[in-house]
Design a protein around this motif. Structure first.
Motif, mmCIF file in Angstrom:
data_model
loop_
_atom_site.group_PDB
_atom_site.id
_atom_site.type_symbol
_atom_site.label_atom_id
_atom_site.label_comp_id
_atom_site.label_asym_id
_atom_site.label_seq_id
_atom_site.Cartn_x
_atom_site.Cartn_y
_atom_site.Cartn_z
ATOM 1 N N LEU A 1 -13.510 -1.510 -14.677
ATOM 2 C CA LEU A 1 -13.779 -0.092 -14.073
ATOM 3 C C LEU A 1 -14.264 1.205 -14.982
ATOM 4 N N VAL A 2 -15.119 1.950 -14.048
ATOM 5 C CA VAL A 2 -16.104 3.408 -15.634
ATOM 6 C C VAL A 2 -14.535 4.334 -14.452
ATOM 7 N N VAL A 3 -13.882 5.233 -14.913
ATOM 8 C CA VAL A 3 -13.258 6.049 -15.616
ATOM 9 C C VAL A 3 -13.785 7.205 -16.060
ATOM 10 N N SER A 4 -13.172 8.128 -16.058
ATOM 11 C CA SER A 4 -13.569 9.183 -16.686
ATOM 12 C C SER A 4 -12.110 9.148 -17.409
ATOM 13 N N ARG B 1 -3.532 3.991 -9.351
ATOM 14 C CA ARG B 1 -4.123 3.245 -8.361
ATOM 15 C C ARG B 1 -3.869 1.614 -8.618
ATOM 16 N N VAL B 2 -4.252 1.009 -9.662
ATOM 17 C CA VAL B 2 -4.573 -0.281 -9.700
ATOM 18 C C VAL B 2 -2.844 -0.967 -9.760
ATOM 19 N N LEU B 3 -2.594 0.012 -10.233
ATOM 20 C CA LEU B 3 -0.753 -1.260 -10.541
ATOM 21 C C LEU B 3 0.201 -0.824 -8.993
ATOM 22 N N GLU B 4 -0.783 -0.096 -7.813
ATOM 23 C CA GLU B 4 -0.533 -0.544 -6.142
ATOM 24 C C GLU B 4 -0.743 -1.471 -6.023
ATOM 25 N N GLN C 1 -13.736 -1.322 -7.604
ATOM 26 C CA GLN C 1 -13.539 -0.077 -7.227
ATOM 27 C C GLN C 1 -12.188 0.419 -7.520
ATOM 28 N N LEU C 2 -12.188 1.746 -7.629
ATOM 29 C CA LEU C 2 -10.862 1.998 -7.664
ATOM 30 C C LEU C 2 -10.027 2.559 -5.858
ATOM 31 N N PRO C 3 -9.511 1.688 -6.353
ATOM 32 C CA PRO C 3 -7.934 1.525 -4.647
ATOM 33 C C PRO C 3 -8.449 2.478 -3.484
ATOM 34 N N THR C 4 -8.732 2.495 -2.431
ATOM 35 C CA THR C 4 -8.622 4.014 -1.874
ATOM 36 C C THR C 4 -7.775 4.159 -1.142
ATOM 37 N N THR C 5 -7.414 5.077 -0.229
ATOM 38 C CA THR C 5 -6.148 5.424 0.223
ATOM 39 C C THR C 5 -6.162 3.664 1.502
ATOM 40 N N GLU C 6 -6.683 3.289 2.128
ATOM 41 C CA GLU C 6 -6.618 2.459 3.119
ATOM 42 C C GLU C 6 -6.033 1.333 2.316
ATOM 43 N N ASP C 7 -6.965 0.777 0.245
ATOM 44 C CA ASP C 7 -6.568 -0.571 -0.269
ATOM 45 C C ASP C 7 -5.176 -0.591 -0.171
ATOM 46 N N VAL C 8 -4.723 0.911 -0.544
ATOM 47 C CA VAL C 8 -2.731 1.569 -0.997
ATOM 48 C C VAL C 8 -2.752 1.342 0.770
#
Length: 626
Positions: free
Chosen positions: A241-244, A254-257, A388-395
């Motif tokens: 995951l590319v992230v600052s 989010r990933v753990l969610e 991709q970083l999980p979105t609100t919908e994914d969570v």
């Protein structure tokens, strides 16, 4: 100088670490250095270490070819420490590294290997750090200097770095240094050091430029080539995951969610970060504990046992603390900080997917660390997939699925269901409420004050998710896998750049890649922080972010390219010099790294009026006569 008498040793890395392989003591490592590496958990040398350490102990120059992550740092650090003269206060060893990150990593390795030696002083020297700290350390006396070429040259020019008594010089990741445009700087440093020094040059590849450098500055070197075949377990799914850096904690949450994990190890670089991150995870409701080299052994064992028993779900660990850890529950390894060497990467993700089980490895990579993906792919012969970083919908989908699973599990407990069915029936008869409403009310009671689902309109991480999932800017319109990407607006418009002038140009044989490499390394800039680059005869114009932090400019003040001080200043030229020309019939556009297209036409090669006046002190040109 290399000649026809130089020899080459080719080693198959797969043979390293087997029982018949020599131990470190057999290679000449003794006393406190041997004790320190044993405490770190090193049992047998890697292929590059076994082949290189004896040669360096004998005083031979070495030209080593090995992939990143094969243990090169210990290969040159251990011989240097073994032969260090603690009474000498001027630098005895100089290690040149292409980036500040690698310089810091090498410095930390030296300090770890010297932990049982008294009075060893190692100094990292790199751009972006104040000169005061470095000057104070140099005045007190240091034994080993690890630095980037630009800052080393600055100290040489100022006369603050005395290399007259240098005994050992190491070029680490030499091919990366040349790619970043440091070839002339490296040669100038080498030329200003004693001729009788011992030189070790390590490179992942051996292009012609590296071989020419070796022929010029190494004396009859022994060539060591490591043929690595290291691969990771096929049962491990690798993703990144590319992230600052600032978004990492949110991204981890989010990933753990959404990941269906059992036990997790989260790897970080430093001991302090283990405690900090574990505390943040606990504050977010996760059962997490930190293990590092400073945690007492009894406490470490207790944490590991809790992970095995299911009393703990997440361990935040350093490489040393997790060495040899084998817990069946570990379903995920998360590289919160990606290791800069592939050997550590392979060891880390090997904590999952053991004994035929499947496992997941997820790595957080900052934009500046993208180049490490190439090293990982070469070393493991596998290409991690971008996620991709999980979105609100994914969570929310994940939470609903887990809620459904919890209900299904409860329904299987027939005996308890019967007892509660009578209670619900009693409530329905006496309060005249539909059973569906009672079930919903019980769900609220079970959930507590925390909402089951996230509100898309008030998701505190929505901005982070959007930023992380924004596709990278590219030239081809295709992602790494070759699939077309959806068209989108450029990340930064031309108006978001501002031109800066640096006092190096074509006359100084400067190229765009040198400018990018030096400014990115010394100023902490990313590759996509650069716009157009125009190289003029005596100076160059570089487009940088319009909102550039003044601290970055301050760090760049003393930067040198090709040995020349760049003297960066905001460009105040004519308005049409602020923008690359759309058409340039006279000159090809300048490029750096193939990423940024654009240049400034010769007609734009103007200075402010006062500069032109100063230049035009020549006598008027005589009229031409037909």
């Amino acid at each position: 100088m290399t000649d026809d008498t130089s020899t080459e040793t080719v080693v198959d890395a797969d043979s390293a670490g087997e029982p018949q392989a020599p131990g470190f003591e057999d290679l000449g490592v003794t006393g406190p250095v041997l004790g320190a590496i044993r405490d770190l958990g090193y049992e047998s040398p890697s292929a590059i270490q076994a082949a290189t350490i004896p040669l360096l102990m004998q005083g031979r120059d070495v030209l080593g070819t090995a992939q990143t992550g094969t243990g090169k740092t210990a290969a040159f650090a251990l011989p240097v420490l073994e032969r260090l003269d603690l009474a000498q206060k001027t630098p005895q060893a100089l290690v040149l590294a292409p980036t500040r990150e690698l310089a810091l990593q090498v410095c930390e390795a030296f300090e770890s290997y010297a932990s049982k030696m008294k009075g060893v002083h190692v100094l990292p020297v790199y751009g972006g750090q104040g000169y005061g700290v470095q000057l104070s350390a140099l005045r007190r006396g240091v034994h080993i200097v690890v630095g980037t070429p630009g800052r080393i040259m600055d100290h040489q020019a100022k006369g603050t770095l005395d290399l007259t008594e240098l005994k050992y010089l190491v070029l680490d990741e030499a091919d990366e240094m040349l790619k970043m445009g440091f070839a002339e700087d490296v040669e100038q440093i080498l030329a200003q050091t004693p001729e009788d020094k011992q030189v070790a040059l390590f490179s992942a590849t051996m292009p012609a430029a590296i071989r020419r450098l070796a022929q010029k500055y190494l004396r009859d070197p022994e060539e060591v080539a490591i043929k690595t075949k290291t691969t990771t377990n096929q049962n491990i799914r690798q993703r990144y995951l590319v992230v600052s850096y600032a978004q990492k904690v949110d991204a981890l949450t989010r990933v753990l969610e959404v990941e269906n994990f059992d036990g997790v190890i989260v790897f970080v670089r430093t001991k302090n970060e283990t405690e900090t991150l574990a505390e943040k995870l606990r504050a977010r409701g996760y059962s997490a504990a930190a293990i590092n080299g400073d945690v007492p052994q009894a406490q470490r064992e207790r944490s590991v046992n809790h992970l095995k028993d299911g009393k703990l779900d997440i361990l935040v660990a350093t490489d040393v603390a997790a060495r040899g850890l084998d817990v069946e529950r570990i379903s995920h390894v998360i590289n919160f900080d990606i290791p800069t060497d592939t050997e550590s990467y392979v060891h880390r993700i090997g904590r999952t997917g053991r004994a035929g089980r499947s496992g997941d490895a997820i790595s957080f990579i900052t934009p500046r660390e993208r180049y490490l993906l190439g090293h990982i792919e070469k070393a493991t012969r596998q290409q991690p997939a971008q996620m991709q970083l999980p979105t609100t919908e994914d969570v929310n989908t994940t939470r609903l699925n887990r809620f459904d699973d919890a209900i299904t599990t409860a329904l299987d407990e027939t005996g308890r269901i019967e007892a509660f069915r009578d209670i619900i029936a009693h409530y329905v008869r006496h309060h005249d409420v539909p059973e569906g409403d009672v079930a919903a009310a019980l769900a609220i009671v079970a959930q507590g004050k925390t909402p089951l689902l996230l509100d898309p309109e008030n998701d505190p991480l929505a901005a982070s998710v959007e930023a992380v999932n924004r596709p990278p800017r590219g030239r081809s319109g295709r992602d790494r896998g070759g699939e077309p990407r959806e068209p989108r607006e450029p990340r930064r418009g031309r108006g978001d750049y501002a031109p800066y002038r640096i006092e190096v140009g074509r006359r100084h044989r400067v190229e765009p890649r040198q400018i990018v490499g030096a400014l990115a390394n010394e100023g902490g800039l990313r590759r996509d922080d650069f716009g157009a680059i125009a190289i003029k005869p005596d100076f160059s114009i570089v487009e940088l972010p319009a909102n550039l932090d003044p601290a970055v400019l301050e760090r760049l003040r003393d930067t040198r390219i090709s040995g020349r001080l760049i003297e960066i200043t905001a460009d105040r030229g004519a308005p049409n010099r602020r923008r690359p020309a759309r058409h340039d019939d006279d000159r090809r556009p300048a490029r750096h790294d193939g990423d940024h297209r654009s240049s400034y036409t010769d007609r734009d090669d103007r200075r402010p009026r006062e500069d032109r006046t100063a230049r035009d002190d020549r006598p008027p040109r005589k009229p031409r006569h037909k």
